[in-house]
Design an enzyme around this catalytic site. Structure first.
Site, PDB file in Angstrom:
ATOM      1  CD  GLU A   1      32.808  44.518  42.587  1.00 55.18           C
ATOM      2  OE1 GLU A   1      32.384  43.626  43.346  1.00 55.18           O
ATOM      3  OE2 GLU A   1      32.502  45.710  42.707  1.00 55.18           O
TER       4      GLU A   1
ATOM      5  N   GLY B   1      35.155  44.954  52.043  1.00 54.67           N
ATOM      6  CA  GLY B   1      34.151  45.478  52.961  1.00 54.67           C
ATOM      7  C   GLY B   1      33.524  46.745  52.418  1.00 54.67           C
TER       8      GLY B   1
END
Length: 400
Positions: A242, A125
């Site tokens: 990431e 999120g």
């Protein structure tokens, strides 16, 4: 120059090949992350040290010593055999290394083992409708009410939200602090009352992304990673992981090997695509880029294993930019060599590889935008990596 790995590593390579030969029939083929076949394969790989190799055994990993050459051999052999390696979900690739670095002992033991095993699925999120590239402008709020955080707001582009058990989420807990200093990093279940998930159809025509809305979502106050108001530091650790996952050289090598096979079977005017000079030239250029990507990854890994003795800041910055654009070009070549069949999308008797080339082509076009656009990545490389002046901000004249 002797580029051989030596007898010890030659023996290890044979060990990996032997494992793949004996167990490749157990590898999952197209099953989702929730499938029993995927979880069983992950368990087998961890047991033999081919996944979660250096994560301590007490946290569900294999517990092996870091060895950059063995890691490279594992990646090479699984890619050459076109057999899937270990799971690479957001939880495993991004949250687990962050918890190992910044989480409490209780958090490590609660979250890492089931995440590695594929039993606990996560989503991220981060982005919001008005906080994408400028993530620190996020507005989703968390207010402490006794022993619970009360969360209100929304997130967008939330991959796998519909499949996730938990979410790691950036929220604003200090509304009066400077924007980078007022953020906290919370973990909470996706079945918590007050959470609504809505699909967003992307360029692959699937609802891979989601919008997530929070209305008075109550979260135990201890489910925070790091200190209150220091979530931006945690967020940057996650973003680094990431970008590394988007630049997986083993995934690129696996796909390159499949492209070579495709070009050996597809024909253009009765000639194999790989024998066509124009296509072969494009293939060699992509092969060179994959090789450069793999060597850049080795450089970063070497620095990590040597306690950061070599500065790889710039090497890491280019990973996401390099990888997403490379994969988009690679998948595009696959589409081109299929000729008219490359234009197919959906289902049909002439569809190659279940439409994976078309799907990946659009998916990586999306990733050129997502996770930090290529334009943003180039600014980061220019300003932080090369020390060039910051991009001038546009001056918007005041209305009269």
């Amino acid at each position: 120059m002797d580029l051989s790995y030596g007898p010890q590593y030659d023996a290890f390579r044979e060990e990996v090949r032997d494992f793949i030969g004996k167990h490749r029939d157990q590898a999952p083929k197209g099953q989702g992350i929730r499938s029993e076949a995927v979880r069983n394969w992950q368990k087998l790989l961890i047991q033999h040290g081919y996944a979660a190799r250096t994560i301590p055994a007490e946290y569900g990993g294999h517990g092996g010593e870091p060895d950059i050459l063995k890691a490279r051999i594992i990646g090479e052999e699984f890619a050459a055999a076109q057999v899937p390696g270990g799971l690479g979900s957001q939880g495993i690739s991004m949250l687990v290394p962050t918890l190992l670095e910044l989480g409490t002992e209780e958090q490590k033991r609660q979250f890492i083992p089931p995440t590695l095993a594929g039993e606990m699925v996560w989503c991220q999120g981060y982005s919001e409708p008005n906080a994408g590239s400028d993530l620190a402008s996020l507005r989703t709020s968390a207010v402490l009410d006794g022993d619970e955080w009360v969360i209100n707001g929304s997130k967008i582009w939330t991959s796998t939200a519909h499949l996730a058990d938990w979410i790691f989420c950036l929220v604003r807990t200090e509304p009066d602090a400077p924007k980078h200093q007022g953020i906290s990093f919370l973990l909470f279940r996706m079945d918590t009352p007050g959470i609504e998930i809505r699909p967003l159809v992307d360029m692959t025509m699937a609802g891979n992304f989601k919008e997530v809305f929070f209305t008075d979502v109550r979260v135990p106050k201890e489910q925070i990673v790091g200190s209150r108001g220091e979530g931006w530091y945690v967020a940057n650790a996650i973003l680094g992981h990431e970008r590394d996952t988007l630049g997986d050289p083993n995934a690129a090598l696996t796909r390159l090997n499949r492209l070579v096979e495709l070009m050996k079977t597809e024909t253009v005017d009765g000639q194999r695509a790989i024998d066509n000079p124009a296509f072969r030239d494009r293939l060699i250029k992509i092969q060179a880029r994959v090789t450069a990507m793999r060597f850049n990854d080795l450089r970063v890994l070497s620095s990590r294993l040597n306690d950061g003795s070599t500065d790889t800041g710039l090497a890491r910055m280019i990973t996401k930019l390099q990888a997403t654009e490379l994969r988009h070009d690679l998948e595009g070549l696959g589409i081109d060599v299929m000729g008219e069949f490359g234009l197919m999308y959906g289902k049909g008797p002439h569809l190659r590889d279940q439409g994976s080339w078309q799907n990946h082509y659009m998916y990586f076009l999306g990733l050129i935008i997502g996770g930090g656009t290529s334009q943003i990545q180039k600014n980061i490389i220019s300003e932080r990596g090369l020390g060039m002046p910051r991009e001038p901000k546009a001056v918007i004249p005041a209305e009269h």
